[in-house]
Design an enzyme around this catalytic site. Structure first.
Site, PDB file in Angstrom:
ATOM      1  N   ARG A  12     -18.223   6.324 -22.589  1.00  0.00           N
ATOM      2  CA  ARG A  12     -17.103   6.476 -23.522  1.00  0.00           C
ATOM      3  C   ARG A  12     -17.245   7.562 -24.573  1.00  0.00           C
ATOM      4  NH1 ARG A  12     -16.214   0.614 -25.666  1.00  0.00           N
ATOM      5  NH2 ARG A  12     -18.172   0.059 -24.618  1.00  0.00           N
ATOM      6  N   TRP A  72     -16.937  10.878 -14.026  1.00  0.00           N
ATOM      7  CA  TRP A  72     -17.885  11.240 -12.965  1.00  0.00           C
ATOM      8  C   TRP A  72     -18.819  10.068 -12.762  1.00  0.00           C
ATOM      9  CZ3 TRP A  72     -17.389  14.431 -17.382  1.00  0.00           C
ATOM     10  CH2 TRP A  72     -18.251  14.089 -18.446  1.00  0.00           C
ATOM     11  N   CYS A 121     -17.607   0.258 -19.954  1.00  0.00           N
ATOM     12  CA  CYS A 121     -17.904   1.667 -19.642  1.00  0.00           C
ATOM     13  C   CYS A 121     -18.968   2.261 -20.559  1.00  0.00           C
ATOM     14  CB  CYS A 121     -16.623   2.500 -19.724  1.00  0.00           C
ATOM     15  SG  CYS A 121     -16.898   4.251 -19.411  1.00  0.00           S
TER      16      CYS A 121
HETATM   17  N1  ARG Z   1     -18.726   1.595  -9.734  1.00  0.00           N
HETATM   18  C1  ARG Z   1     -17.650   2.228  -9.032  1.00  0.00           C
HETATM   19  C2  ARG Z   1     -18.182   2.873  -7.755  1.00  0.00           C
HETATM   20  O1  ARG Z   1     -19.346   2.854  -7.508  1.00  0.00           O
HETATM   21  C3  ARG Z   1     -16.946   3.272  -9.873  1.00  0.00           C
HETATM   22  C4  ARG Z   1     -16.433   2.794 -11.219  1.00  0.00           C
HETATM   23  C5  ARG Z   1     -16.092   3.908 -12.167  1.00  0.00           C
HETATM   24  N2  ARG Z   1     -17.245   4.723 -12.439  1.00  0.00           N
HETATM   25  C6  ARG Z   1     -17.237   5.852 -13.180  1.00  0.00           C
HETATM   26  N3  ARG Z   1     -18.358   6.501 -13.295  1.00  0.00           N
HETATM   27  N4  ARG Z   1     -16.151   6.277 -13.785  1.00  0.00           N
HETATM   28  O2  ARG Z   1     -17.453   3.453  -6.991  1.00  0.00           O
END
Ligand code: ARG
Length: 369
Positions: free
Chosen positions: A78, A245, A75
């Site tokens: 963070r 987000w 991530c």
């Molecule tokens: N990559 C995933 C999608 O396109 C979402 C993963 C979590 N992403 C985030 N920004 N918290 O749906």
């Protein structure tokens, strides 16, 4: 170390060890005294000896969920780990109550577009009790396998087939939200449609290309991951949906662009009048950039929180600096942290990251279907 004597439950010993590790480091970060730590450890030991598991206090659950985010090597977002809002729904028992809590989550996280990082934590896994949400994310578009190819999101074909077999009515659109599939213990899962008034979606336009609207693309506002397990101190929360987000490239460079997803680049490239027969024209790269501009500006004008990859990388840099200052080591998975567009323009590309897994953390779990 604990003096663990009872022959009791399978895995209890592991739970003890993990619990002790978690409590010591968590309580130290929270400036608890040595006495408080020892008292809590004693209590936990008693609970485990008696029941084979223990229950977290609200504070442990809340801080554990935050640490799990801080430890998420893939991530880039963070920096905001400490702002995660944690909703405790451990008392919830029925599929209907889970559904209700998920609706609350969607509503609060969406927050009229000003998206809030949020996690809702359900009952921990016991010897004979478990809750699972079968959906990968609470919002996800169906993928229909037809004789003319897949309609919708190819990533969702299995769950879509399952839902249809359970009596869910397919609509054969490109952006049909799947129902929530909620399972308690080994019971047959129950399906619930997300109420219309809770659904926030963003129609995708390009600020300069009016033809872009003809592609009729849209995406949902909030990515709420719902199939991972949250592990804190030896306890597994198998249903603990969480969200931040979006970073624009997740949608613009992957969901819409991957050949195995919506595969939009060829169409966009030719609508831009590019030579899609020549690699050297870099038509894919040009189409990709315009698609990502469209995503970012559409979310912005819809008033839905989104971050571009340059800003996100800067925020991640700040996170690294903060952690270093406090004396903690940042772990990370380089292959995930670099953005899929122009990675070498961010600092992340130019340094290595140590991809060891610290706990608490969020883990993949075996698919229930
Ligand atoms: N990559 C995933 C999608 O396109 C979402 C993963 C979590 N992403 C985030 N920004 N918290 O749906």
């Amino acid at each position: 170390m604990f003096q663990y004597k009872s022959g009791g439950f399978y895995l209890s010993e592991n739970v003890l060890i993990e619990a002790e590790k978690f409590i010591r480091s968590c309580y130290k970060e929270l400036n608890k005294t040595e006495k408080e730590i020892e008292e809590r450890l004693h209590q936990i030991q008693q609970q485990i000896t008696e029941f084979g598991y223990y229950e977290h206090t609200k504070l442990e659950l809340e801080y554990g969920a935050k640490l799990a985010w801080r430890n998420s090597n893939r991530c880039i977002g963070r920096l905001f780990w400490n702002q995660l809002e944690v909703i405790d729904k451990r008392h919830v028992e029925t599929e209907e109550e889970v559904f209700e809590a998920l609706c609350d989550h969607i509503k609060n996280a969406t927050n009229n577009g000003r998206i809030k990082p949020l996690i809702t934590v359900f009952l921990q896994k016991h010897l004979n009790k478990s809750i699972r949400i079968w959906n990968h994310q609470l919002f996800r578009y169906a993928g229909y396998e037809t004789t003319e190819g897949i309609i919708g999101d190819p990533d969702s074909t299995e769950l879509t087939n399952y839902c249809i077999n359970q009596g869910w009515l397919p609509k054969y659109g490109r952006f049909d939200l799947l129902p929530l599939v909620i399972q308690i213990n080994n019971n047959k899962p129950k399906l619930f449609d997300i109420p219309k008034e809770l659904i926030y979606e963003v129609p995708i336009y390009h600020p300069d290309y009016s033809w872009f609207a003809d592609l009729q693309l849209k995406w949902y506002a909030v990515p709420i991951i719902s199939n991972m397990t949250l592990e804190i101190g030896g306890i597994s929360y198998t249903a603990a949906p969480f969200n931040g987000w979006y970073m624009g490239t997740e949608i613009g460079a992957r969901n819409f662009a991957d050949e195995k997803r919506y595969n939009m680049l060829p169409q966009i490239g030719s609508l831009m009048g590019l030579d899609t027969n020549s690699n050297q024209s870099l038509w894919k790269d040009k189409a990709l950039v315009e698609l990502n501009i469209a995503v970012l500006s559409s979310y912005k004008s819809s008033g839905v929180t989104i971050v571009d990859h340059h800003t996100a990388a800067n925020q991640f840099k700040k996170f690294e600096e903060k952690e270093m200052k406090i004396g903690r080591k940042v772990t990370g998975n380089w292959t995930w942290l670099i953005p899929p567009v122009s990675p070498a323009t961010t600092h992340i590309f130019h340094k290595p990251y140590n991809n060891v897994t610290e706990k608490p953390n969020y883990f993949y779990q075996k698919r229930p279907f």
